[in-house]
Design an enzyme around this catalytic site. Sequence first.
Site, PDB file in Angstrom:
ATOM      1  CG  HIS A  45      38.446  32.092  60.511  1.00  0.00           C
ATOM      2  ND1 HIS A  45      38.936  33.118  59.754  1.00  0.00           N
ATOM      3  CD2 HIS A  45      39.281  30.989  60.773  1.00  0.00           C
ATOM      4  CE1 HIS A  45      40.314  33.010  59.707  1.00  0.00           C
ATOM      5  NE2 HIS A  45      40.454  31.677  60.204  1.00  0.00           N
TER       6      HIS A  45
HETATM    7  S1  FES Z   1      35.781  34.848  58.947  1.00  0.00           S
HETATM    8 FE1  FES Z   1      37.920  34.827  59.583  1.00  0.00          FE
HETATM    9  S2  FES Z   1      38.736  35.968  57.880  1.00  0.00           S
HETATM   10 FE2  FES Z   1      36.712  36.021  57.467  1.00  0.00          FE
END
Ligand code: FES
Lengths: 183, 414
Positions: free
Chosen positions: A148
């Site tokens: 993410h």
């Molecule tokens: S940014 Fe969501 S798990 Fe690493």
Amino acid sequence: MAEPASHAQPGGDGQTRRDFLLQATTAVGVVGTCLSLWPFIDSMNPAADTLALSTTDVDLSSVKVGQSITVVWQGKPVFVRHRTPDEIAAAAKDDGETMRDPQKDADRVKKAEWLVLIGVCTHLGCIPGGQKPGDSRGDFGGWMCPCHGSHYDTSGRIRKGPAPANLAVPPYTFTSASTIRIG
Amino acid sequence: MSGFHTNSKVIGWVEQRLPIFSFLHHSAVEYPTPKNLNYWWNFGSLAGFQLVVMILSGIFLAANYTAHTSLAFDSVERIMRDVNYGWFMRYLHANGASMFFLLVYTHMLRGLYYGSYKAPRELLWWLGVVIYLCMMGTAFMGYVLPWGQMSFWGATVITNLFSAFPVVGKFIVTWLWGGFAVDNPTLNRFYAFHYLLPFVIYALMVVHLWALHTVKSNNPLGIDVKTPQDTIPFHPYFTIKDLFGIGVFLMIYMAFVFWAPNFFGEPDNYIKANPMVTPPHIVPEWYFLPFYAILRAFTMDLWIIPAKLQGVVAMFSAIIVLLFLPWLDTSKVRSAAFRPIYKQLFWVFVADCVVLGYCGGKPPEGNLVMIGQLATAYYFLHFLVILPIVGKIEKTRPLPASISSAVLKPMEKA
Ligand code: FES
Ligand code: HEM
């Protein structure tokens, strides 16, 4: 079935000994049943053999400046980076920046050139990229999580993206000048 | 239970000791069913059928499956290549899970459209929501069993959600894992619960049907059954209709099993789990995507509440809100057929869920972040604001006097 009035406790507004015994037994039964759940719940916690895997020895002598290695500790990747003087300087320079999880670089290392981190993104547990030469290291030269988009700096501190905390530093000690024991 | 008679001595003997024949007669033969049910009412029996298929195929898979991190992936490959019809069992099961959700989502949307959650069916609706939650748990743990990359990383990301809870979060996650990462203890317990939960669902389904047979089926008009003229007996009218539905469903289901068995699958799951390498793009199974989008819609910390916790709470709330639906929808009229505004809002809501699903399946980049956030906001607005208000201000169309009068009217005109 109504109790004969004579069985009522004096001054106990109609409460009988039998009512008391019933309530006390029920209370003990309920508490006992709840307590007996604990072994079932606790059986799901890490077992002794899982806990026994809790130290890992790492030989650092072959890791050159600028290189990183990934070792396994408790089933998790641990990043060990032999930081360059530039990376150390960049980390120290940013100590004053506003951060989500403020920490000084000096508080995250035992020896400035060795950065030891649990390689698990504090967002939802993916493994950030940045260990291998071809990986993107994100906007701050440390690691970037593909899941993410969390960016970590050269001290493993969260600088951008959804992760709430810095990459954790595992407990470790230098067992000699060039070996560490994690855990 | 008056309608049951038998001349058989054997049946009579059993009946006196266990009234099972009169019970079956009462609930599967003479059960008075509204005569105007349309095909959307097939999906309940279809879901029940699919539960049986899942349990059957699951048990035969279990006979060849090994729940150990070093063997699980290979045991599934062995099922696929060496076990007689193993590929069939596995494809039945894997595609069956997708079909099961498709059926249950349709079943739930039917309930939303025709107001089947309203009095006196609130408990029936609640039982349905609980079944749905158990299904989600079952499917999530089942997907971990083949121990591919998506199995492992899906399990990691989803169990890590619980770490969002302050103080206790870390302990919950360790407890769920039985270790310090998703590992063999996790796989073992997931297998145990994956085996158990479908039988819990089965029991819940029985109670769900018990509640149904107490309050009786809703119908497309959403009005109460008033006279025996409004109903027809379940057998043979609906036994045959449900069987027909199963036939159509099996054609679609088997088309996937035989001709596109990996349509719903992720190629990454044919790579054995590697705890040291995260695949570039982790996606849950399609039936979880709308909730995944809601989870990711929260990107900013508010006061002391981190974005991650907001997302987790929102994701769970998205399902919990369904429990309050019977009271959030303030309209006295059940069926959307007589609710001109709600009828349109229903389709907007369906579209919103599709948009959420789309966003959940894509990497959260560019416009999709905002679209996902707007769709999340609308999801909650629909339940928490729009439904209570629309129920109050909407001018509903006049309800027919009875089911039979509404059914007979078109015939009189003809
Ligand atoms: S940014 Fe969501 S798990 Fe690493
Ligand atoms: C509610 C019903 C059920 C659902 C929704 C469900 C769902 C799933 C899913 C999604 C998978 C992963 C499929 C894959 O990609 O390979 C799976 C695997 C598996 N399930 Fe189930 N399941 C159900 C019932 C059962 C039951 C009752 C059993 C055993 C008695 C069972 C045993 C297994 C086994 C052994 C596997 C691993 C083999 C494989 O991956 O194909 N399942 N399940």
